[in-house]
Design an enzyme around this catalytic site. Structure first.
Site, PDB file in Angstrom:
ATOM      1  N   PHE A 141       0.851  -1.192   0.000  1.00  0.00           N
ATOM      2  CA  PHE A 141       0.000   0.000   0.000  1.00  0.00           C
ATOM      3  C   PHE A 141       0.883   1.237   0.000  1.00  0.00           C
ATOM      4  CE2 PHE A 141      -2.264   3.627   1.601  1.00  0.00           C
ATOM      5  CZ  PHE A 141      -3.431   3.587   0.863  1.00  0.00           C
ATOM      6  N   ASP A 226       9.361   2.940   1.965  1.00  0.00           N
ATOM      7  CA  ASP A 226       8.152   3.688   2.309  1.00  0.00           C
ATOM      8  C   ASP A 226       7.935   3.586   3.819  1.00  0.00           C
ATOM      9  OD1 ASP A 226       5.677   4.756   2.789  1.00  0.00           O
ATOM     10  OD2 ASP A 226       4.697   3.811   1.071  1.00  0.00           O
ATOM     11  N   LYS A 255       2.502  11.044   7.112  1.00  0.00           N
ATOM     12  CA  LYS A 255       1.689  10.808   8.306  1.00  0.00           C
ATOM     13  C   LYS A 255       2.191  11.560   9.552  1.00  0.00           C
ATOM     14  CE  LYS A 255      -1.001   7.041   6.715  1.00  0.00           C
ATOM     15  NZ  LYS A 255      -0.688   5.868   5.928  1.00  0.00           N
TER      16      LYS A 255
HETATM   17  C1  LIG Z   1      -0.860   5.953   4.380  1.00  0.00           C
HETATM   18  C2  LIG Z   1       0.236   5.458   3.548  1.00  0.00           C
HETATM   19  C3  LIG Z   1       0.564   6.074   2.326  1.00  0.00           C
HETATM   20  C4  LIG Z   1      -0.274   7.171   1.708  1.00  0.00           C
HETATM   21  O1  LIG Z   1      -0.344   8.309   2.489  1.00  0.00           O
HETATM   22  P1  LIG Z   1      -1.512   9.392   2.198  1.00  0.00           P
HETATM   23  O2  LIG Z   1      -1.130  10.544   3.083  1.00  0.00           O
HETATM   24  O3  LIG Z   1      -2.805   8.740   2.593  1.00  0.00           O
HETATM   25  O4  LIG Z   1      -1.463   9.709   0.756  1.00  0.00           O
HETATM   26  C5  LIG Z   1       1.674   5.612   1.642  1.00  0.00           C
HETATM   27  N1  LIG Z   1       2.401   4.593   2.112  1.00  0.00           N
HETATM   28  C6  LIG Z   1       2.115   3.974   3.269  1.00  0.00           C
HETATM   29  C7  LIG Z   1       2.988   2.855   3.740  1.00  0.00           C
HETATM   30  C8  LIG Z   1       1.009   4.364   4.022  1.00  0.00           C
HETATM   31  O5  LIG Z   1       0.702   3.723   5.143  1.00  0.00           O
END
Ligand SMILES: *Cc1c(COP(=O)(O)O)cnc(C)c1O
Length: 397
Positions: A141, A226, A255
């Site tokens: 994700f 990520d 985040k």
């Molecule tokens: C939440 C998340 C994203 C996307 O972040 P948004 O601010 O919702 O666009 C990307 N990578 C990971 C691992 C995430 O948990």
């Protein structure tokens, strides 16, 4: 004042139904506790998917935001603002990387990392433009843009949104051999979450990240980590890659970076990579705005000063030990790192989530069978034990 019922009805009436929120309205929030319009209190054990590592409305982050609100909120990047350089410096020191590129959301930071890897692949590695390939993992994700969902393996995230963006290859998560086998002369990068969050708190095999690092170095491809959900102490280290002493070429952050107040994301990399950007080659109007930077600077200060990684490690262990005492044969596995914990059931988790919420604990299932618990890191032991008692009641049925 509207009731929860009225608020939910209005939201459903006028909004696209791209989410199915639990029927709880959060009207007020403080630390680990949130309150609905009727005054019922809950522990927030989801923390806005880890955006609330600092807890709701951390007083120092609020103070920094308020001070900035009274000075200047947005300049665009057409001009300099007072604190962008300071934000860069703080994040550069935290990550150990030379340079920072700021955006707003996690998805934008992932997009930025992908663009950066393609650019690097073309300009430095010498891959012909248009042929750059990036390897990604099944179950990933990384956000919701067209490019990102093009390599999602979740039909719900993908179906109906074609045509898809080329240049991505998918391999199984946690499989070093598959990575080795997937590399071609056109490969420029490997993108992965050090722990897969949305997939259900999937912790890769020990040593995998280290092997990934070696394979990427050997084959001259960039490792893009990520850390949007796992970063900033969530897993009991500042970054989840650090559990294996692995340094990615590009950190992707979001985040919690904005302290739970402002959307703020960024990538960090060395000058041989981020130095490739020239004026006009990438950007964002709101990226690195002074209000977000004020929150980010304070968040980076707190996460280090208060040793959040140690707190998350210790509280996470306490929390997981407590969860492991729950006696229910429907529980298949309890796993995670630090304060990022998944409880997987043989059966559907939906009713267990409902029971938790009924007991005053907010949490959410991810992919049907797993509940994700990610409490705010400053939650007190007293609150955590109270929450554990409630969760135990809810999950024992
Ligand atoms: C939440 C998340 C994203 C996307 O972040 P948004 O601010 O919702 O666009 C990307 N990578 C990971 C691992 C995430 O948990």
């Amino acid at each position: 004042m509207y009731t929860s019922k009225e608020i939910i009805e209005k939201t459903n009436r006028y909004g696209a139904h791209n989410y199915a929120p639990k029927p709880v309205v959060i009207a007020k929030a403080e630390g680990a506790v949130v309150t609905d319009p009727e005054g019922k209190q809950y522990y927030d054990m989801l923390s806005a998917y880890s955006a609330h590592n600092f807890g709701h409305r951390h007083p120092e982050i609020l103070a920094a935001a308020k001070e900035q609100l009274d000075k200047c909120t947005l300049t665009s990047r057409a001009f300099h603002c007072e604190n962008l350089g300071e934000f860069y410096e703080s994040l550069s020191r935290l990550t150990g990387k030379d340079m920072i590129l700021p955006m707003n959301t996690g998805a934008e930071a992932v997009e930025t990392a992908l663009k950066t890897a393609r650019l690097w692949g073309n300009r430095i590695k010498g891959v012909e433009n248009g042929r750059q390939q990036i390897i990604t993992c099944a179950g990933n994700f990384h956000g919701r843009t067209i490019a990102i969902i093009s390599f999602s393996t979740d039909p719900l995230a993908r179906d109906g949104y074609g045509p898809y963006c080329p240049g991505f290859v998918t391999i199984p998560y946690g499989d070093a051999k598959a990575l080795r086998d997937a590399i071609t002369p056109d490969t420029v990068a490997f993108l992965a979450e050090p722990i897969q969050g949305e997939a259900g708190i999937i912790v890769p095999p020990d040593g995998w990240l280290k092997e990934v690092r070696e394979i990427c170095t050997e084959n001259n491809i960039l490792f893009l980590a990520d850390e949007v959900q796992t970063g900033f102490a969530r897993t009991g280290d500042m970054f989840a890659c650090w559990h294996e002493d692995v340094i990615p070429d590009i950190y992707i952050m979001g985040k919690a970076l904005g302290g739970g107040v402002m959307p703020l994301s960024a990538i960090a990399a060395n000058e041989d990579i981020l130095g490739l950007y020239t004026p006009g080659s990438h950007g964002s109007t709101f990226g690195g705005n002074p209000l977000a930077c004020a929150c980010g600077i304070k968040a980076i200060e707190i996460v280090q000063r208060d040793d959040y990684p140690k707190i998350a490690r210790e509280k996470g262990k306490h929390f997981m030990d407590g969860l492991k005492k729950i006696n229910n044969p429907e529980i298949k596995e309890i796993r995670g790192r630090g304060m990022m914990v998944g409880v997987e059931f043989y059966s559907d988790a939906f009713d267990y989530v409902k029971a938790c919420i009924h007991e005053g604990v907010l949490c959410k299932e991810t992919h049907d069978h797993t509940i994700r618990f990610a409490p705010p890191i400053p939650i007190s032991y007293e609150q955590l034990d109270d929450a554990l008692e409630r969760i135990t009641r809810a999950l024992s049925k």
